[in-house]
Design an enzyme around this catalytic site. Structure first.
Site, PDB file in Angstrom:
ATOM      1  N   SER A 178      -0.457  -0.501  -0.465  1.00 31.80           N
ATOM      2  CA  SER A 178       0.017  -1.550   0.456  1.00 31.80           C
ATOM      3  C   SER A 178       1.509  -1.521   0.759  1.00 31.80           C
ATOM      4  O   SER A 178       1.948  -2.197   1.686  1.00 31.80           O
ATOM      5  CB  SER A 178      -0.320  -2.920  -0.121  1.00 31.80           C
ATOM      6  OG  SER A 178      -1.607  -3.254   0.265  1.00 31.80           O
ATOM      7  N   LYS A 198       2.534  -0.793   4.157  1.00 28.73           N
ATOM      8  CA  LYS A 198       2.513  -1.868   5.171  1.00 28.73           C
ATOM      9  C   LYS A 198       3.942  -2.228   5.597  1.00 28.73           C
ATOM     10  O   LYS A 198       4.163  -2.657   6.732  1.00 28.73           O
ATOM     11  CB  LYS A 198       1.799  -3.115   4.613  1.00 28.73           C
ATOM     12  CG  LYS A 198       0.302  -2.888   4.350  1.00 28.73           C
ATOM     13  CD  LYS A 198      -0.323  -4.036   3.574  1.00 28.73           C
ATOM     14  CE  LYS A 198      -1.797  -3.778   3.305  1.00 28.73           C
ATOM     15  NZ  LYS A 198      -2.406  -4.782   2.420  1.00 28.73           N
ATOM     16  N   TYR A 254      -4.970   3.771   8.784  1.00 29.85           N
ATOM     17  CA  TYR A 254      -4.524   2.811   7.757  1.00 29.85           C
ATOM     18  C   TYR A 254      -4.719   3.394   6.349  1.00 29.85           C
ATOM     19  O   TYR A 254      -3.827   3.347   5.498  1.00 29.85           O
ATOM     20  CB  TYR A 254      -5.303   1.498   7.921  1.00 29.85           C
ATOM     21  CG  TYR A 254      -5.174   0.549   6.753  1.00 29.85           C
ATOM     22  CD1 TYR A 254      -4.046  -0.249   6.602  1.00 29.85           C
ATOM     23  CD2 TYR A 254      -6.181   0.473   5.780  1.00 29.85           C
ATOM     24  CE1 TYR A 254      -3.911  -1.103   5.526  1.00 29.85           C
ATOM     25  CE2 TYR A 254      -6.055  -0.375   4.694  1.00 29.85           C
ATOM     26  CZ  TYR A 254      -4.929  -1.158   4.563  1.00 29.85           C
ATOM     27  OH  TYR A 254      -4.796  -1.989   3.481  1.00 29.85           O
ATOM     28  N   TYR A 266       0.968 -11.077  -2.090  1.00 26.13           N
ATOM     29  CA  TYR A 266      -0.328 -11.720  -1.823  1.00 26.13           C
ATOM     30  C   TYR A 266      -0.318 -13.199  -2.195  1.00 26.13           C
ATOM     31  O   TYR A 266       0.673 -13.876  -1.982  1.00 26.13           O
ATOM     32  CB  TYR A 266      -1.458 -10.972  -2.557  1.00 26.13           C
ATOM     33  CG  TYR A 266      -1.506  -9.523  -2.187  1.00 26.13           C
ATOM     34  CD1 TYR A 266      -1.641  -9.142  -0.860  1.00 26.13           C
ATOM     35  CD2 TYR A 266      -1.386  -8.528  -3.139  1.00 26.13           C
ATOM     36  CE1 TYR A 266      -1.678  -7.816  -0.499  1.00 26.13           C
ATOM     37  CE2 TYR A 266      -1.433  -7.193  -2.783  1.00 26.13           C
ATOM     38  CZ  TYR A 266      -1.570  -6.852  -1.461  1.00 26.13           C
ATOM     39  OH  TYR A 266      -1.604  -5.552  -1.109  1.00 26.13           O
ATOM     40  N   VAL A 320      -1.743  -1.507  -4.743  1.00 26.79           N
ATOM     41  CA  VAL A 320      -2.705  -1.407  -5.843  1.00 26.79           C
ATOM     42  C   VAL A 320      -2.642  -0.060  -6.575  1.00 26.79           C
ATOM     43  O   VAL A 320      -3.264   0.108  -7.618  1.00 26.79           O
ATOM     44  CB  VAL A 320      -4.167  -1.705  -5.407  1.00 26.79           C
ATOM     45  CG1 VAL A 320      -4.360  -3.156  -5.037  1.00 26.79           C
ATOM     46  CG2 VAL A 320      -4.620  -0.776  -4.305  1.00 26.79           C
TER      47      VAL A 320
HETATM   48  N1  GLU Z   1      -5.560   0.675   0.630  1.00 30.58           N
HETATM   49  C1  GLU Z   1      -5.713  -0.529  -0.115  1.00 30.58           C
HETATM   50  C2  GLU Z   1      -6.778  -1.406   0.504  1.00 30.58           C
HETATM   51  O1  GLU Z   1      -6.829  -1.518   1.696  1.00 30.58           O
HETATM   52  C3  GLU Z   1      -4.400  -1.240  -0.177  1.00 30.58           C
HETATM   53  C4  GLU Z   1      -4.449  -2.553  -0.904  1.00 30.58           C
HETATM   54  C5  GLU Z   1      -3.249  -2.853  -1.738  1.00 30.58           C
HETATM   55  O2  GLU Z   1      -2.482  -1.984  -2.120  1.00 30.58           O
HETATM   56  O3  GLU Z   1      -3.068  -4.011  -2.050  1.00 30.58           O
HETATM   57  O4  GLU Z   1      -7.565  -1.996  -0.149  1.00 30.58           O
END
Ligand code: GLU
Length: 314
Positions: free
Chosen positions: A66, A69, A190, A242, A260
């Site tokens: 993430s 992002k 993505y 989050y 994650v």
């Molecule tokens: N590629 C992961 C997903 O879409 C990223 C989520 C994350 O790092 O929080 O679930």
């Protein structure tokens, strides 16, 4: 503060982090990530004066997940402008889990923010219509100053095989006409950007770029506009962790984004970039050791955005 004192604080931080590692778990919903060693921990600080301090596993490669992002949001804001981007994605904390779609279905006609999956898939879809994944990769290499950043194919394949939920989010976005581009191609883009493999050092380098107002310290070149840097850091502070964002902001006061894969990217304005790697995650999906030790580091180095104490390495 003397360099030796910085290292003592970092050694303490590593010990504090290691003390909580056993209470977390590696991400298991992406099978390839479940194989990671949860005891790894690395912390890298890169200061505005060009000094790098590090302890632990700072050269281990892991998937950025993430944290991509943040880079995607920077590129989208610079390419399409804030008006267009924020017409499609909001800037409010959702208070829901990273992969939730309830709020998108029930409470809003656009994703709450670009740091949760629905918002990031929307941003990725915009980018996918304009850039190839190789161009995205090059952007990530540039902002991290590392030409070795590449897709970890095993993690990418593993996530593509298990990403039904992200596809469900993307189809919901398409049904609401939030994304125009092809759903499958948007999710692939993505997932590829999330599967780029980086080090804690790379994250500290990117963090320093943001801490230095978008100007690369090593070349003096502006890579990102001030306006983008300001917006991105604000969103990191309010939404980067989050549904743990508020508590984390209170504890550390450092704009941070988790992934994650175990990474944490932190930006201490005009002071330093911080990169952390620790794949043992708390129940919200954030690096458990990093969250604990950043509270300590923030206090020791006066990094909270509302802490006005002067601090410098001599
Ligand atoms: N590629 C992961 C997903 O879409 C990223 C989520 C994350 O790092 O929080 O679930």
């Amino acid at each position: 503060m003397k360099a030796g004192e910085v290292m003592t604080i970092l050694d303490n931080a590593l010990r504090i982090g290691k003390g909580v590692t056993r209470y977390g778990k590696v991400a298991a919903y992406i099978p390839e990530l479940a194989k990671k060693d949860k005891n790894k921990l690395g912390i890298c600080l890169y200061t505005i004066d060009g000094d790098r301090f590090e302890v632990g596993n700072t050269e281990d490669r892991f998937t950025i997940q993430s944290i991509a992002k943040v880079m995607a949001l920077c590129l989208a804001l610079e390419t399409f402008g804030a008006g267009f981007v924020f017409d499609h994605v909001g800037v409010e904390p959702s208070g829901e889990a990273f992969n939730s779609l309830v709020e998108l279905d029930n409470r809003s006609n656009r994703p709450f923010n670009p740091m949760i999956n629905s918002g990031a898939i929307t941003v990725a879809s915009m980018l996918e219509g304009r850039y190839s994944i190789e161009e995205m990769q090059k952007y990530m290499q540039d902002v991290c100053e590392d030409p070795e950043i590449a897709i970890d194919e095993a993690v990418f394949e593993s996530e593509m095989a298990t990403c039904a939920r992200n596809k469900a989010i993307a189809y919901l976005l398409k049904s609401k006409q939030i994304i125009d581009n092809d759903v499958e191609e948007s999710v692939t883009f993505y997932t590829q950007m999330c599967a780029m493999s980086v080090t804690a050092r790379n994250l500290a380098t990117f963090g320093l770029l943001l801490a230095n107002d978008g100007i690369q310290l090593s070349t003096g070149k502006r890579l990102i506009s001030s306006q983008t840097v300001r917006m991105v850091q604000t969103i990191m502070l309010t939404c980067g962790m989050y549904d743990g964002s508020g508590e984390f902001a209170l504890k550390t006061g450092i704009p941070t984004k988790s992934g994650v894969g175990g990474g944490l990217l932190s930006v201490a304005q005009k002071k330093m970039g911080i990169g952390i790697y620790g794949p043992s995650l708390d129940e919200k999906g954030n690096c458990i050791a990093g969250c604990e030790l950043l509270g300590y580091i923030s206090e020791a180095f006066h990094l909270h955005i509302f802490d006005q104490t002067e601090w410098k390495v001599e």
